[in-house]
Design an enzyme around this catalytic site. Structure first.
Site, PDB file in Angstrom:
ATOM      1  N   LYS A 261      -2.004   6.017  -4.380  1.00 40.89           N
ATOM      2  CA  LYS A 261      -3.062   7.013  -4.172  1.00 40.89           C
ATOM      3  C   LYS A 261      -2.772   8.320  -4.877  1.00 40.89           C
ATOM      4  O   LYS A 261      -1.614   8.749  -4.975  1.00 40.89           O
ATOM      5  CB  LYS A 261      -3.242   7.258  -2.664  1.00 40.89           C
ATOM      6  CG  LYS A 261      -3.487   5.991  -1.862  1.00 40.89           C
ATOM      7  CD  LYS A 261      -3.639   6.294  -0.382  1.00 40.89           C
ATOM      8  CE  LYS A 261      -3.650   5.028   0.445  1.00 40.89           C
ATOM      9  NZ  LYS A 261      -2.300   4.427   0.580  1.00 40.89           N
TER      10      LYS A 261
ATOM     11  N   TYR B  47       3.508   9.962   0.016  1.00 39.26           N
ATOM     12  CA  TYR B  47       4.487   9.338   0.918  1.00 39.26           C
ATOM     13  C   TYR B  47       5.922   9.633   0.485  1.00 39.26           C
ATOM     14  O   TYR B  47       6.847   9.525   1.275  1.00 39.26           O
ATOM     15  CB  TYR B  47       4.293   7.820   0.976  1.00 39.26           C
ATOM     16  CG  TYR B  47       2.983   7.348   1.547  1.00 39.26           C
ATOM     17  CD1 TYR B  47       2.153   8.198   2.286  1.00 39.26           C
ATOM     18  CD2 TYR B  47       2.550   6.048   1.335  1.00 39.26           C
ATOM     19  CE1 TYR B  47       0.950   7.755   2.793  1.00 39.26           C
ATOM     20  CE2 TYR B  47       1.340   5.588   1.851  1.00 39.26           C
ATOM     21  CZ  TYR B  47       0.549   6.450   2.572  1.00 39.26           C
ATOM     22  OH  TYR B  47      -0.649   6.006   3.078  1.00 39.26           O
TER      23      TYR B  47
ATOM     24  N   HIS C  71      -6.683  10.008  -2.255  1.00 39.49           N
ATOM     25  CA  HIS C  71      -6.135   9.929  -0.899  1.00 39.49           C
ATOM     26  C   HIS C  71      -6.995  10.647   0.141  1.00 39.49           C
ATOM     27  O   HIS C  71      -7.226  10.128   1.233  1.00 39.49           O
ATOM     28  CB  HIS C  71      -4.717  10.497  -0.885  1.00 39.49           C
ATOM     29  CG  HIS C  71      -3.880   9.960   0.219  1.00 39.49           C
ATOM     30  ND1 HIS C  71      -2.512   9.922   0.162  1.00 39.49           N
ATOM     31  CD2 HIS C  71      -4.197   9.428   1.426  1.00 39.49           C
ATOM     32  CE1 HIS C  71      -2.023   9.385   1.269  1.00 39.49           C
ATOM     33  NE2 HIS C  71      -3.031   9.088   2.051  1.00 39.49           N
TER      34      HIS C  71
ATOM     35  N   ASP D 186       0.852  -1.200   0.000  1.00 43.30           N
ATOM     36  CA  ASP D 186       0.000   0.000   0.000  1.00 43.30           C
ATOM     37  C   ASP D 186       0.879   1.239   0.000  1.00 43.30           C
ATOM     38  O   ASP D 186       1.645   1.474   0.934  1.00 43.30           O
ATOM     39  CB  ASP D 186      -0.909  -0.007   1.230  1.00 43.30           C
ATOM     40  CG  ASP D 186      -1.816   1.215   1.264  1.00 43.30           C
ATOM     41  OD1 ASP D 186      -2.881   1.172   0.617  1.00 43.30           O
ATOM     42  OD2 ASP D 186      -1.456   2.210   1.934  1.00 43.30           O
TER      43      ASP D 186
END
Length: 303
Positions: free
Chosen positions: A99, A74, A127, A69
């Protein structure tokens, strides 16, 4: 509002079954688009946010994780892509989620594919609702998501951190329903999220949960602790004396409720411990245990 597990299962009408040989350490949940999603997922946000995730992902893949994931925000999609190259797991044996975090959907999606080093993703999520707003509005963004789904570039599409209001708005305009809603979900916010789970169940939308270990990692000493310990003792006994941890009971709680667990650890023994829960032989929680756990202390994380 507590939703009995029997009612929740009836509402969702999801098939919860042991995984085929390509996902031997996972449990599969059927999606409303005819696909599936393996649980657990190895998340590379939180502890690995803006950090190189290669070493942790390689270890996770070595230990049997096959669902990774990720998210553009990130800042580590490239390091995840490097881990995929190193591990050399066949693409068809992987489940990759990432995402969307704003901007032109097609541009951002293709950038994520390039960084990850893959030709498609298994699941693409918005997201946060605010990112759809920044991308031209939910209708515009979701139409692009639907095109990615129709072209096979994203096998499934969904959302993350959507509440009842935002999810209802999306359902009213969607030609293709979101398959997944990934949310922050643990014992101390389960009760307040019951209406959201009910809405998802009525539309066969799978819930993914992150931060579910918060009662023991962020808010220790709360009312859920002794309940988790009792459940761990009970499962240890019926499992033939295998020592079950409280963390495992939390993941088992998600598994019993047909919720995908998103968890992470850079420790070898923790990764193996977490995966153990998703074997067919690991006993589920009882309906009474689920109710007791979720009603232990709503809002305790806000104390």
């Amino acid at each position: 509002m507590y939703i009995p597990i029997t009612l929740l299962t009836k509402l969702t009408e999801m098939v919860f079954s042991s995984a085929p040989t390509t996902f031997p350490n996972h449990t599969l949940i059927t999606l409303n688009d005819g696909g599936f999603i393996p649980s657990p997922a190895f998340g590379v946000g939180s502890a690995l946010y803006q950090k190189n995730a290669t070493e942790d992902v390689v270890l996770a893949l070595k230990n049997g994780y096959r669902h990774i994931d990720n998210a553009a925000i990130y800042g580590n999609e490239e390091s995840v892509g490097e881990a995929l190259k190193i591990a050399k797991v066949p693409r068809e044996e992987l489940y990759i989620t990432t995402k969307y975090d704003g901007g032109d959907v097609r541009t951002e999606f293709e950038l994520s594919l390039k960084k990850l080093g893959v030709d498609y993703v298994d699941l693409y999520l918005i997201h946060f609702p605010k990112f759809a707003d920044a991308g031209g509005g939910i209708k515009t963004v979701w139409r692009e998501f639907e095109r990615l789904r129709e072209e096979g570039l994203a096998k499934s599409i969904g959302v993350s951190n959507y509440g009842v209001i935002e999810l209802t708005e999306l359902l009213l305009l969607a030609k293709i329903k979101p398959a997944v809603n990934q949310i922050r979900y643990h014992a101390y916010n389960a009760k307040e999220n019951a209406p959201l789970l009910a809405l998802a169940g009525l539309n066969d939308i799978v819930i993914e949960a992150y931060s579910s270990l918060s009662p023991i990692t962020k808010f220790p000493g709360g009312p859920a602790d002794p309940i988790g310990e009792r459940i761990a003792d009970r499962i240890s006994t019926v499992s033939g004396g295998i020592k079950v941890t409280v963390a495992q009971t939390i993941l088992d709680w998600l598994k019993t409720k047909n919720i995908v667990a998103v968890t992470t650890s850079g420790k070898d023994f923790r990764q193996k411990e977490q995966l153990q829960v998703f074997q067919e032989s690991f006993p589920p929680l009882t309906e009474e245990e689920i109710k007791e756990y979720e009603e232990a202390g709503p809002g305790w994380d806000q104390q």
